[in-house]
Write a protein that holds these residues in place. Structure first.
Motif, mmCIF file in Angstrom:
data_model
loop_
_atom_site.group_PDB
_atom_site.id
_atom_site.type_symbol
_atom_site.label_atom_id
_atom_site.label_comp_id
_atom_site.label_asym_id
_atom_site.label_seq_id
_atom_site.Cartn_x
_atom_site.Cartn_y
_atom_site.Cartn_z
ATOM 1 N N ALA A 1 1.857 -3.485 10.005
ATOM 2 C CA ALA A 1 2.869 -3.599 9.358
ATOM 3 C C ALA A 1 2.655 -3.855 7.845
ATOM 4 O O ALA A 1 3.314 -3.503 7.015
ATOM 5 C CB ALA A 1 3.446 -5.067 9.910
ATOM 6 N N GLU A 2 1.305 -4.471 7.337
ATOM 7 C CA GLU A 2 1.121 -4.844 6.033
ATOM 8 C C GLU A 2 0.666 -3.309 5.159
ATOM 9 O O GLU A 2 0.844 -3.452 4.207
ATOM 10 C CB GLU A 2 -0.002 -5.878 5.999
ATOM 11 C CG GLU A 2 0.526 -7.391 5.948
ATOM 12 C CD GLU A 2 -0.722 -8.183 6.417
ATOM 13 O OE1 GLU A 2 -1.921 -7.995 6.063
ATOM 14 O OE2 GLU A 2 -0.311 -9.133 6.996
ATOM 15 N N THR A 3 0.108 -2.866 6.151
ATOM 16 C CA THR A 3 -0.584 -1.444 5.514
ATOM 17 C C THR A 3 0.774 -0.510 5.488
ATOM 18 O O THR A 3 0.650 0.219 4.212
ATOM 19 C CB THR A 3 -1.533 -0.755 6.277
ATOM 20 O OG1 THR A 3 -2.317 -1.725 6.915
ATOM 21 C CG2 THR A 3 -2.082 0.100 5.779
ATOM 22 N N ILE A 4 1.465 -0.149 6.318
ATOM 23 C CA ILE A 4 2.432 0.834 6.186
ATOM 24 C C ILE A 4 4.031 0.019 6.068
ATOM 25 O O ILE A 4 4.730 0.554 5.091
ATOM 26 C CB ILE A 4 2.698 1.653 7.592
ATOM 27 C CG1 ILE A 4 1.334 2.374 7.668
ATOM 28 C CG2 ILE A 4 3.840 2.643 7.364
ATOM 29 C CD1 ILE A 4 1.159 3.159 8.786
ATOM 30 N N GLY A 5 4.036 -0.864 6.915
ATOM 31 C CA GLY A 5 5.538 -1.428 6.946
ATOM 32 C C GLY A 5 5.737 -2.175 8.432
ATOM 33 O O GLY A 5 5.567 -1.151 9.417
ATOM 34 N N PRO A 6 6.817 -3.025 8.546
ATOM 35 C CA PRO A 6 6.979 -3.397 9.942
ATOM 36 C C PRO A 6 7.443 -2.242 11.007
ATOM 37 O O PRO A 6 7.297 -2.235 11.971
ATOM 38 C CB PRO A 6 8.061 -4.500 9.819
ATOM 39 C CG PRO A 6 8.042 -4.765 8.357
ATOM 40 C CD PRO A 6 7.579 -3.791 7.533
ATOM 41 N N ASP B 1 0.818 -1.160 0.034
ATOM 42 C CA ASP B 1 0.071 -0.090 -0.031
ATOM 43 C C ASP B 1 0.860 1.121 0.131
ATOM 44 O O ASP B 1 0.539 2.225 -0.893
ATOM 45 C CB ASP B 1 -0.998 -0.188 1.298
ATOM 46 C CG ASP B 1 -1.940 -0.832 1.270
ATOM 47 O OD1 ASP B 1 -2.125 -1.813 0.209
ATOM 48 O OD2 ASP B 1 -2.957 -0.934 2.150
ATOM 49 N N SER B 2 1.659 1.310 0.739
ATOM 50 C CA SER B 2 2.733 2.377 0.758
ATOM 51 C C SER B 2 3.358 2.634 -0.579
ATOM 52 O O SER B 2 3.572 3.820 -0.816
ATOM 53 C CB SER B 2 3.679 2.149 2.043
ATOM 54 O OG SER B 2 3.282 2.099 3.125
ATOM 55 N N LEU B 3 3.768 1.743 -1.209
ATOM 56 C CA LEU B 3 4.646 1.535 -2.401
ATOM 57 C C LEU B 3 3.723 2.101 -3.435
ATOM 58 O O LEU B 3 3.738 2.949 -4.296
ATOM 59 C CB LEU B 3 5.090 0.142 -2.662
ATOM 60 C CG LEU B 3 5.776 0.208 -4.216
ATOM 61 C CD1 LEU B 3 6.969 1.050 -4.296
ATOM 62 C CD2 LEU B 3 6.322 -1.293 -4.416
ATOM 63 N N VAL C 1 -0.600 5.928 11.175
ATOM 64 C CA VAL C 1 -0.811 4.757 11.762
ATOM 65 C C VAL C 1 -2.020 4.552 12.386
ATOM 66 O O VAL C 1 -2.762 3.640 12.261
ATOM 67 C CB VAL C 1 0.288 4.473 13.139
ATOM 68 C CG1 VAL C 1 0.027 3.326 14.002
ATOM 69 C CG2 VAL C 1 1.716 4.643 12.591
ATOM 70 N N GLU C 2 -2.513 5.831 12.847
ATOM 71 C CA GLU C 2 -4.102 5.658 13.079
ATOM 72 C C GLU C 2 -5.057 5.307 12.019
ATOM 73 O O GLU C 2 -5.995 4.643 12.009
ATOM 74 C CB GLU C 2 -4.551 7.032 13.712
ATOM 75 C CG GLU C 2 -4.109 7.367 15.106
ATOM 76 C CD GLU C 2 -3.933 8.631 15.807
ATOM 77 O OE1 GLU C 2 -4.566 9.662 14.669
ATOM 78 O OE2 GLU C 2 -3.565 8.908 16.626
ATOM 79 N N HIS C 3 -4.440 5.883 10.991
ATOM 80 C CA HIS C 3 -5.362 5.625 9.513
ATOM 81 C C HIS C 3 -5.332 4.314 9.233
ATOM 82 O O HIS C 3 -6.221 3.683 8.866
ATOM 83 C CB HIS C 3 -4.640 6.534 8.439
ATOM 84 C CG HIS C 3 -5.429 6.561 7.157
ATOM 85 N ND1 HIS C 3 -6.536 7.112 7.004
ATOM 86 C CD2 HIS C 3 -5.118 5.899 6.121
ATOM 87 C CE1 HIS C 3 -6.842 7.040 5.789
ATOM 88 N NE2 HIS C 3 -6.047 6.135 5.059
ATOM 89 N N ALA C 4 -4.085 3.219 9.486
ATOM 90 C CA ALA C 4 -3.964 2.208 9.238
ATOM 91 C C ALA C 4 -4.689 1.383 10.095
ATOM 92 O O ALA C 4 -5.553 0.462 9.744
ATOM 93 C CB ALA C 4 -2.474 1.815 9.236
ATOM 94 N N THR D 1 2.360 15.420 9.453
ATOM 95 C CA THR D 1 1.383 15.246 10.551
ATOM 96 C C THR D 1 0.142 14.687 9.984
ATOM 97 O O THR D 1 -0.601 14.610 10.811
ATOM 98 C CB THR D 1 1.285 16.512 11.289
ATOM 99 O OG1 THR D 1 1.143 17.675 10.280
ATOM 100 C CG2 THR D 1 2.684 16.986 11.986
ATOM 101 N N THR D 2 0.035 14.637 8.777
ATOM 102 C CA THR D 2 -1.296 13.940 8.319
ATOM 103 C C THR D 2 -0.797 12.669 7.903
ATOM 104 O O THR D 2 0.249 12.398 7.808
ATOM 105 C CB THR D 2 -1.904 14.857 7.251
ATOM 106 O OG1 THR D 2 -1.220 14.727 6.092
ATOM 107 C CG2 THR D 2 -2.213 16.148 7.480
ATOM 108 N N ALA D 3 -1.974 11.854 7.382
ATOM 109 C CA ALA D 3 -1.790 10.232 6.949
ATOM 110 C C ALA D 3 -0.911 10.299 5.706
ATOM 111 O O ALA D 3 -0.414 9.435 5.034
ATOM 112 C CB ALA D 3 -3.201 9.592 6.774
#
Ligand code: WT7
Length: 652
Positions: free
Chosen positions: A585-590, A171-173, A533-536, A267-269
């Motif tokens: 971890a899956e949404t942003i990274g470990p 997702d991040s990529l 992180v909250e968004h994830a 400071t935002t997602a």
């Protein structure tokens, strides 16, 4: 704490440059500061002329239309030419550019001449894939030599690169590729990490499925497992690159042409695509690399242990280091594979003289114990560097004593993805060091500490760190969002760049960085925003609402503590905690995995509904609660605190 360390940390402890170091150091007195600060444009113009080869001279040093800067206007150059061709032309083709150490134990030594050939072939391959000047290329690789090659190949043909660190999720990529609208992605089958394979190609496939701009995916073979293949889109590196010509003329670029985008958390997602251009950036990374590390290109073996996927790698493994003709070490894997002395084994093997790493790593080495470095011969080291977060004095002194044997100056370098290059740092032959202080703004750099009203705070005193004048490597903006650029960095204090860090100056005027003052956390030296992180978390079906804070952590600087309200029908359980951690971890990274998660019925909020994260931070660090008078219901936070402490989140 041992007695020696205690005495070293005592009031007023300071470390003047060692006499033996001073003897050969590039800078030994402080005159350079006065000279640079009297005329910072003139200072940087001299460095640009001395350190960088230009195809065409610039006509104007600086155009400053706050907050938009242009440096060396009218000048033309190519970054890859400056990193490669000119050294080969000067007879240094046989000098090693990169000693690469693979995690499984394989190794390569790549000379400047070889690297120029490899980069030229890759540049021609990119052209064959349809990449032209101005097209963005995304890069998603582990720490293999082909990673720096990819950056340089893009620079050679004037295609801005956007590197996504190999630890980020699909997702991040995807989000970063889509924001940059990249045409080509360079990735690999996988990357080695602690003996296991990170399946880069699988992750990239998941991302690219939702990236309409990607036309071709160039795939490097490294880990050799089977991978899925999309005919027509995917191209093996080994099928395309080696057959290309080793001649590729470097594209003359405008000083202000985009060299790269690199995404960082705000400071935002939504991550920000930080824009770096060519002439000013190259000038400052070159100057700082040469003078802060006191680089002697004929004799030093320089190791920056960061990943090229972060700005530290861009500036000090690739552009600054190669432009200065450094011989660099790069390592693919983790410091504990196969054992906890891997770093020190590499220092011994290559006789590393300069080592640049992060406080989180140093604290980890401290935890593992001195027996690991003591097994190895570290006498080649002559200078140590630190970057990424404030280094606590205990870690500084351990680094100085246990790694440097009280012989090597420790340079603590403060800077950011946005600043592009080091900003506050000692010059090791001239500056008296204090453990834990980044000391002073570098020559030509204007920094100050201000209060809430933007007024300079008297010495000694603390407040917000600001930068008071433009600098050559400064970000030129946020990709696609000039208004956000202005608001984020220049909106808080009139005419000044707000870095987001707190800082103080002691009675001697030394700068001490105190960490972030906004909702950006520093996890192992990398920015992660609370909002991200909250968004994830709320993206998981079980989560109704989430608040996260960075709590002080002995190893990683800050660790993420999450407070989560579940949706009706979901039960709190240890299994759900694990599931949510994995989900992040899956949404942003470990790197963004919360260390603790507390389920709660309510979150502390103001009457207008804003979550008061600073109170949750007090909870997570077991501090007395700060002012709760603006809370809609002050009892909420007391309840959370009682349960948080009862749960005593594991301190593993
Ligand atoms: C933030 C920038 C610069 C490359 C790595 C991080 C913190 C960085 C130091 C230091 C105290 C530091 C700051 C800064 N930081 N170096 N020597 N002392 N704090 O790049 O991800 O853009 O993070 O890292 O808080 O704002 P980044």
């Amino acid at each position: 704490m041992s007695e020696t360390i205690e005495s070293l940390l005592g009031e007023g402890q300071s470390f003047p440059p060692p006499a033996h170091f001073k003897k050969t150091a590039r800078v030994v007195d402080a005159e350079i500061y006065d000279e640079a600060n009297a005329d910072f444009e003139g200072f940087w113009a001299r460095q640009a002329a001395d350190l960088v080869d230009w195809v065409e001279e610039w006509h104007t040093v600086l155009e400053w239309d706050l907050p938009f800067a242009k440096w060396f206007v009218g000048g033309k150059l190519n970054a890859s030419y400056n990193c490669l061709d000119r050294h080969v032309e000067a007879g240094h083709g046989d000098q090693v550019a990169y000693y690469w150490e693979g995690e499984p134990g394989d190794a390569r030594a790549i000379t400047y001449a070889q690297l120029l050939d490899d980069v030229s072939q890759l540049a021609n391959a990119l052209k064959a894939l349809g990449v032209g000047k101005g097209d963005r290329v995304n890069i998603y690789l582990g720490m293999v030599p082909e990673l720096p090659m990819a950056l340089l190949a893009c620079a050679r043909i004037g295609a801005p690169h956007s590197v996504v660190f190999g630890g980020f999720s699909a997702d991040s990529l995807r989000d970063r590729i889509n924001d940059a609208e990249a045409k080509v992605l360079i990735t690999g089958d996988g990357a080695w990490r602690r003996g296991t394979i990170v399946p880069l190609k699988d992750i990239a496939d998941a991302a690219v499925a939702e990236c309409p701009s990607i036309e071709k995916v160039l795939v490097l073979r490294r880990t050799e497992q089977d991978v899925a293949w999309s005919d027509g889109r995917d191209v093996w590196w080994h099928d395309l690159v080696p057959q290309q010509s080793t001649n590729c003329a470097p594209e003359p670029m405008d000083s202000e042409d985009l060299l790269y985008l690199l995404y960082t958390s705000g400071t935002t997602a939504k991550p920000k695509g930080i824009m770096h251009t060519t002439g000013g950036y190259l000038t400052q990374v070159c100057w700082t690399h040469k003078h802060v590390f006191d680089l002697q290109p004929d004799t030093d073996v320089y190791w920056c242990a960061a990943d090229v996927g972060w700005v530290t790698g861009h500036s000090y493994i690739v552009y600054g280091a190669l432009a200065n003709r450094a011989t660099c070490v790069i390592y693919e894997g983790t410091p504990d594979f196969p054992d906890k002395d891997r770093m020190w084994q590499i220092v011994e093997k290559y006789k590393v003289t300069i080592l640049y790493t992060a406080p989180t790593a140093i604290r980890t080495f401290m935890k593992w114990g001195a027996e690991w470095p003591e097994k190895r011969d570290l006498t080649s080291l002559r200078l140590l560097g630190s970057v990424g977060e404030p280094i606590n004095p205990e870690a500084w002194v351990w680094y100085w004593k246990t790694i440097g044997a009280e012989r090597c100056p420790v340079v603590d370098t403060w800077w950011q993805t946005e600043t592009g290059a080091m900003m506050i740092s000692p010059l090791p032959g001239a500056t008296t060091l204090k453990p834990g202080s980044a000391t002073f703004p570098l020559p030509g750099i204007g920094a100050d500490i201000v209060d809430d009203n933007g007024k300079s705070v008297a010495i000694p005193g603390g407040g917000y760190l600001v930068l008071t004048r433009p600098w050559p490597a400064m970000l030129r903006g946020i990709w696609g969002d000039p208004e956000r650029y202005r608001a984020t960095y220049w909106g808080r204090f009139e005419g000044k760049y707000f870095a987001g860090d707190g800082a103080k100056r002691d009675a001697d005027g030394y700068f001490w960085l105190l960490g972030r003052v906004d909702d950006v956390m520093l996890i192992s030296g990398h920015n992660i925003s609370t909002a991200e992180v909250e968004h994830a978390l709320v993206g998981h079906p079980a989560v109704a609402e989430a608040a996260v804070v960075g709590k002080t952590d002995a190893t990683s600087g800050q660790a993420i503590a999450a407070f989560v309200i579940l949706r009706n029908g979901f039960e709190a359980s240890d299994a759900l905690v694990e599931e949510l951690r994995e989900h992040v971890a899956e949404t942003i990274g470990p790197i963004a995995k919360p260390k603790s998660i507390l389920f709660t019925e309510e979150l502390p909020k103001t009457r207008s509904g804003k979550i008061m994260r600073r109170l949750l931070k007090d909870v997570s660090e077991d501090h007395a609660l700060g002012d709760t008078t603006t809370l809609a219901d002050p009892s909420v936070v007391e309840g959370i605190k009682a349960r948080y402490l009862a749960q005593a989140p594991d301190e593993a």
